[in-house]
Design an enzyme around this catalytic site. Structure first.
Site, PDB file in Angstrom:
ATOM      1  NE  ARG A  12      -3.796   2.165   2.280  1.00 22.21           N
ATOM      2  CZ  ARG A  12      -4.141   3.025   3.086  1.00 22.21           C
ATOM      3  NH1 ARG A  12      -3.750   2.639   4.597  1.00 22.21           N
ATOM      4  NH2 ARG A  12      -5.083   4.608   2.729  1.00 22.21           N
ATOM      5  CG  HIS A  13      -0.744   4.967  -1.058  1.00 23.67           C
ATOM      6  ND1 HIS A  13      -1.202   5.334  -0.011  1.00 23.67           N
ATOM      7  CD2 HIS A  13      -2.152   5.109  -1.199  1.00 23.67           C
ATOM      8  CE1 HIS A  13      -2.312   5.694   0.119  1.00 23.67           C
ATOM      9  NE2 HIS A  13      -3.259   4.964  -0.380  1.00 23.67           N
ATOM     10  N   GLY A  14       2.184   5.567   0.525  1.00 24.45           N
ATOM     11  CA  GLY A  14       2.490   5.972   2.033  1.00 24.45           C
ATOM     12  C   GLY A  14       1.781   6.942   1.963  1.00 24.45           C
ATOM     13  CD  GLU A  15       0.861   9.676   7.382  1.00 26.66           C
ATOM     14  OE1 GLU A  15       0.568   9.197   8.272  1.00 26.66           O
ATOM     15  OE2 GLU A  15       0.728  11.575   7.973  1.00 26.66           O
ATOM     16  CB  THR A  16      -2.380  11.393   1.099  1.00 24.75           C
ATOM     17  OG1 THR A  16      -3.459  10.973   1.586  1.00 24.75           O
ATOM     18  CG2 THR A  16      -1.947   9.923  -0.036  1.00 24.75           C
ATOM     19  CG  ASN A  18      -8.362  11.891   2.655  1.00 24.47           C
ATOM     20  OD1 ASN A  18      -9.311  12.025   3.119  1.00 24.47           O
ATOM     21  ND2 ASN A  18      -8.747  10.180   2.591  1.00 24.47           N
ATOM     22  N   GLY A  25     -12.545   8.256  -4.653  1.00 27.58           N
ATOM     23  CA  GLY A  25     -13.071   8.190  -5.275  1.00 27.58           C
ATOM     24  C   GLY A  25     -11.615   8.703  -6.495  1.00 27.58           C
ATOM     25  NE  ARG A  65      -3.716   7.265  -2.179  1.00 25.96           N
ATOM     26  CZ  ARG A  65      -5.124   7.916  -3.285  1.00 25.96           C
ATOM     27  NH1 ARG A  65      -4.828   8.737  -4.259  1.00 25.96           N
ATOM     28  NH2 ARG A  65      -6.134   7.272  -3.241  1.00 25.96           N
ATOM     29  CD  GLU A  89      -8.571   2.557  -3.044  1.00 28.52           C
ATOM     30  OE1 GLU A  89      -8.659   1.084  -3.229  1.00 28.52           O
ATOM     31  OE2 GLU A  89      -8.126   2.104  -1.710  1.00 28.52           O
ATOM     32  N   GLY A 153      -5.882   0.620  -0.388  1.00 28.17           N
ATOM     33  CA  GLY A 153      -6.328  -0.439   0.507  1.00 28.17           C
ATOM     34  C   GLY A 153      -7.017  -1.531   0.174  1.00 28.17           C
TER      35      GLY A 153
END
Length: 207
Positions: A12-16, A18, A25, A65, A89, A153
């Site tokens: 899974r990608h790193g934190e953004t 959000n 979406g 991301r 996603e 995710g």
């Protein structure tokens, strides 16, 4: 000498930014990593480099991301980054703009247009698993190779449900396959066999 088994590493990608945990979406496709996300990606990259993975190939979804996370990995492994369609996603449809908490409160609404568990007006988990799997078939590792894919995710829950023959709804609700930012699932294929999970949703590199 028998070659190492084919190996698939799902990430899974790193934190953004959000931090309000809102479903974005497809419109959130260009959201970048935040400062912590880049730190996470760097730690993950060094963790993967230390594994000395055989013949690695690194892929990322079309979302920014995921590409930024994957670029750190590709740089650490000394290989190019490739962009892979259809591993992005899930489309959250009518849930876009709503908080993650609505997944619990409005679980009764979670039916996609194909009649399966998912987002109304968007995609089902099974549908995402199918598109991800079709993309994966084009890049599957051979014995002695490693394919690393940075995705998202819900998409990771979907593809693992497909690969491991699990029920998407039950897998989603059980939370056992939920990936924190930069968490890793590592699978290997022994000749003629089903994928074997070596580690599942592991974020130990962040400790």
């Amino acid at each position: 000498m028998t070659p190492a088994p084919a190996r698939l590493v799902l990430i899974r990608h790193g934190e953004t930014d959000n931090v309000s945990r809102i479903f974005r979406g497809p419109e959130g496709g260009q959201s970048p990593l935040n400062a912590e996300g880049f730190v996470q990606a760097a730690r993950l990259a060094q963790n993967l480099k230390a594994l000395e993975l055989p013949a690695p190939r690194v892929y990322a979804s079309t979302y920014l991301r995921a590409q930024q996370t994957a670029q750190a990995i590709a740089d650490a492994l000394g290989v190019p980054l490739h962009i892979l369609d259809d591993v992005h996603e899930i489309d959250t449809g009518a849930f876009a703009g709503r908080p993650y908490a609505h997944l619990t409160e409005f679980l009764h609404e979670m039916t996609a247009s194909d009649g399966q568990f998912g987002f109304p007006g968007g995609e089902s988990l099974a549908g995402v698993g199918e598109r991800f799997h079709a993309a994966l078939l084009g890049v599957l590792p051979q014995p002695g190779e490693t394919v690393l894919i940075v995705s998202h995710g819900a998409a990771l829950v979907a593809i693992l449900s497909k690969l491991l023959k699990l029920d998407p709804r039950e897998t989603w609700l059980s939370d056992t396959h939920r990936h924190e930012n930069t968490a890793v699932t590592d699978l290997v294929w022994h000749e003629g066999g089903q994928p074997e999970v070596i580690r599942l949703a592991d974020a130990g590199h962040l400790l």
